[in-house]
Design an enzyme around this catalytic site. Structure first.
Site, PDB file in Angstrom:
ATOM      1  N   VAL A  45      -3.614   2.633  -9.128  1.00  0.00           N
ATOM      2  CA  VAL A  45      -3.886   3.332  -8.350  1.00  0.00           C
ATOM      3  C   VAL A  45      -2.732   4.131  -7.175  1.00  0.00           C
ATOM      4  O   VAL A  45      -1.586   3.056  -6.930  1.00  0.00           O
ATOM      5  CB  VAL A  45      -5.014   2.827  -6.750  1.00  0.00           C
TER       6      VAL A  45
ATOM      7  N   ALA B  92       3.861  -1.320 -15.372  1.00  0.00           N
ATOM      8  CA  ALA B  92       3.513  -1.130 -14.517  1.00  0.00           C
ATOM      9  C   ALA B  92       4.913  -0.724 -13.250  1.00  0.00           C
ATOM     10  O   ALA B  92       4.839  -0.436 -12.807  1.00  0.00           O
ATOM     11  CB  ALA B  92       2.392  -1.720 -13.546  1.00  0.00           C
ATOM     12  N   GLU B  93       5.070  -2.293 -12.604  1.00  0.00           N
ATOM     13  CA  GLU B  93       6.072  -1.752 -11.489  1.00  0.00           C
ATOM     14  C   GLU B  93       7.223  -2.025 -12.277  1.00  0.00           C
ATOM     15  O   GLU B  93       7.884  -1.102 -11.597  1.00  0.00           O
ATOM     16  CB  GLU B  93       6.036  -3.661 -11.564  1.00  0.00           C
TER      17      GLU B  93
ATOM     18  N   HIS C 176      -3.203  -7.776 -19.091  1.00  0.00           N
ATOM     19  CA  HIS C 176      -1.748  -8.212 -18.326  1.00  0.00           C
ATOM     20  C   HIS C 176      -1.864  -9.710 -18.493  1.00  0.00           C
ATOM     21  O   HIS C 176      -3.035 -10.550 -17.435  1.00  0.00           O
ATOM     22  CB  HIS C 176      -2.673  -8.056 -16.848  1.00  0.00           C
TER      23      HIS C 176
ATOM     24  N   CYS D  77      -8.670  -5.890 -12.577  1.00  0.00           N
ATOM     25  CA  CYS D  77      -7.623  -5.729 -11.108  1.00  0.00           C
ATOM     26  C   CYS D  77      -9.215  -6.884 -10.471  1.00  0.00           C
ATOM     27  O   CYS D  77     -10.014  -7.325 -10.397  1.00  0.00           O
ATOM     28  CB  CYS D  77      -9.432  -4.414 -10.487  1.00  0.00           C
TER      29      CYS D  77
ATOM     30  N   ASN E 172       0.907  -6.647 -21.217  1.00  0.00           N
ATOM     31  CA  ASN E 172       1.883  -6.206 -20.001  1.00  0.00           C
ATOM     32  C   ASN E 172       2.161  -7.298 -18.959  1.00  0.00           C
ATOM     33  O   ASN E 172       1.539  -8.385 -19.144  1.00  0.00           O
ATOM     34  CB  ASN E 172       0.367  -5.586 -19.042  1.00  0.00           C
ATOM     35  N   GLY E 173       3.562  -7.222 -19.006  1.00  0.00           N
ATOM     36  CA  GLY E 173       4.036  -8.718 -17.906  1.00  0.00           C
ATOM     37  C   GLY E 173       5.638  -8.602 -18.308  1.00  0.00           C
ATOM     38  O   GLY E 173       5.676  -8.522 -19.175  1.00  0.00           O
ATOM     39  N   ASN E 174       6.633  -8.817 -16.932  1.00  0.00           N
ATOM     40  CA  ASN E 174       7.392  -9.361 -17.164  1.00  0.00           C
ATOM     41  C   ASN E 174       8.977  -8.093 -17.575  1.00  0.00           C
ATOM     42  O   ASN E 174       9.455  -8.027 -18.491  1.00  0.00           O
ATOM     43  CB  ASN E 174       7.845 -10.304 -18.029  1.00  0.00           C
TER      44      ASN E 174
END
Length: 529
Positions: free
Chosen positions: A88, A299-300, A241, A172, A275-277
């Site tokens: 978002v 994402a991040e 995730h 979410c 998804n992650g790390n």
């Protein structure tokens, strides 16, 4: 039929016109019977569609799961090795187009609310509501949230001819998802029939594949059952995730549990994304090796470095250190084991990057060209703003500031511009501060750190941290109040607000009190305001 509850029976599946073994779970108040097939998917059948297994078996009873669930329509999926996650205010068109230039193969839109999108043309036309695209923005996955199969289907049909897949948000963890019952809050066992019906309805009615993005459930066995049910219901790809769902006010639990992704991958046939790390290219490589996943979603990491999938080493300290090591090697000096490892890692990254370039070129059917990665965060921020100009309408100013300060955080912090940058009130002010930082960068020695500015920024950060803590306490207060009144959190929040603007430092903001209360409310359990 009640005498058969908890026993093996035969259930009739209309699509296959066949009887299959299943477990009779319960009789609902409307008279329908809830059954569970042997792959853990569930269904609601009429009394006429359930019979004791002792009766003469239908000649086609031999499988334990309806064929139409297992052999649902399969699609040719778009490339999905390197994937930009839905965010978002983060995965809007200009940012997607920038990441595509540096190796991203598949992009997700921001989360879109299926309700208003399905019925309101003005809502669909507004880019800020999540859907903005162009012919070059492919392959693309549109990311919907919702809990009604028909509403989600209606929303998806509006864009199915302009995307390559429809994704259902099942991850979410935010308060709004809890209040409106979507995202990670659809993963409870009591909602499993609804969830499976959503995936099944979409997969059967849409001309494009249906993806699901989930979080981990509390126990691994529960997560494995979930992914098997999603697959059986028609999901063509599952993105995991690898963090637990958390609560509406506590959404992270530390590093992602990638070891669980590796187990999930072994239990389903559809592609799985991890998804992650992921913060660097070496993390991408390590993620794929550990999980065995079909692709990596970030994402991040992409917010900090939209060139992440280009396979380049980070600029700055690591690059300088590697150059020193190579110069040392050229003189014939003996390298330490750590230096040898770093040099070997760089070669590995270059090989991975070369393969990536070849795949991207093949995908786009054009001649392989070397992707020039911007030299630092300031250059990346400038390039992002160029994509904003190229693909109008421009996102909100807050989105521009968010992306630029994430990309150029190191430089803006070094030159004591970060806090002022975050408070910029116009695009011209954003550009002015980028130019100022570039001036310092290009003329070493011209920047002089200010003790006064350092203290001013420290106090501002402390105030922001205080306000964030106040908001957290406010949200917790609202959750307790909702529990006391026996109403939903959404109902309590309707009568309250968390306004923006400047707050008085070291004084409790007035919005910590429930709006409309005459006296300061006291939380008796906590014993304080």
């Amino acid at each position: 039929m009640d005498s058969l509850l908890g026993t093996q029976v035969l259930g009739y599946w209309q699509e296959d016109e066949s009887w299959y073994r299943c477990l009779l779970l319960k009789r609902r108040s409307d008279g329908r019977l809830k059954v569970r097939w042997e792959d853990e998917t569930v269904a609601l059948l009429s009394a006429a569609e359930v019979r004791p297994s002792k009766r003469r078996r239908d000649r086609r009873v031999g499988e334990s799961v309806p064929r139409s669930l297992v052999e649902g329509r399969r699609h040719v999926l778009p490339p999905h090795r390197y994937v930009l996650a839905p965010m978002v205010g983060g995965s809007e068109l200009p940012f997607r187009m920038m990441t595509r230039q540096y190796g991203t193969q598949l992009c997700y839109t921001p989360m879109i609310y299926s309700g208003p999108f399905s019925r309101d043309p003005a809502y669909r036309a507004a880019a800020e509501n999540g859907f903005q695209t162009c012919p070059e923005d492919r392959p693309l996955v549109v990311h919907f949230c919702g809990n009604d199969p028909e509403v989600l289907l209606a929303a998806a049909k509006h864009v199915a001819d302009r995307v390559d897949a429809i994704d259902l948000n099942l991850g979410c963890p935010q308060r709004v998802a809890h209040a409106e019952h979507f995202g990670a809050y659809l993963l409870d066992e009591k909602d499993r029939p609804l969830l499976c019906s959503i995936v099944k309805r979409l997969s059967e009615a849409l001309p494009v594949p249906v993806f699901c993005k989930i979080r981990l459930l509390d126990r691994l066995e529960e997560t494995l059952q979930l992914v098997r049910q999603l697959e059986a219901s028609g999901a063509s790809l599952i993105a995991v995730h690898a963090r637990y769902r958390g609560t509406p006010t506590h959404r992270r639990d530390g590093p992602a549990h990638l070891d669980q992704v590796a187990i999930i991958k072994k239990h389903v046939k559809v592609p799985v994304l991890a998804n992650g790390n992921v913060k660097s290219w070496s993390d991408v490589v390590a993620n794929l090796q550990l999980t065995g996943a079909d692709g990596v979603m970030s994402a991040e990491g992409m917010l900090d470095d939209p060139c992440l999938f280009a396979g380049e080493c980070k600029t700055g300290t690591l690059e300088k250190e590697l150059r020193k090591i190579e110069k040392k090697k050229a003189t014939g000096a003996v390298l330490s084991s750590q230096e040898e490892e770093k040099v070997g890692r760089r070669k590995e990254l270059k090989q991975e990057r070369k393969g990536l370039l070849e795949r991207v070129a093949k995908q786009n059917q054009r001649k392989t060209e070397r992707m020039e990665v911007p030299k630092d965060g300031l250059a990346k921020a400038r390039q992002y703003l160029a994509f904003v100009k190229k693909y109008p309408p421009s996102p909100p100013l807050s989105t521009l500031i968010f992306h630029c300060r994430r990309m150029a955080k190191s430089e803006l912090t070094t030159y004591q511009l970060l806090e002022d940058f975050k408070a910029a009130s116009s695009l011209s002010e954003v550009q002015r501060m980028l130019s100022k930082a570039e001036g310092y960068r290009d003329a070493p020695g011209t920047f002089q750190a200010s003790k006064e500015k350092e203290e001013e920024d420290r106090q501002l950060r402390a105030q922001q941290a205080y306000e964030m803590d106040c908001r957290r306490k406010y949200e917790q207060r609202m959750a307790r109040k909702a529990a006391r009144l026996g109403v939903s959190l959404q109902e309590v929040m309707k009568g309250s607000s968390v306004p923006g603007g400047s707050l008085h430092f070291n004084n409790e903001p007035s919005w910590l009190t429930e709006k409309g209360d005459v006296a300061d409310p006291v939380d008796k359990k906590a014993g304080k305001r």
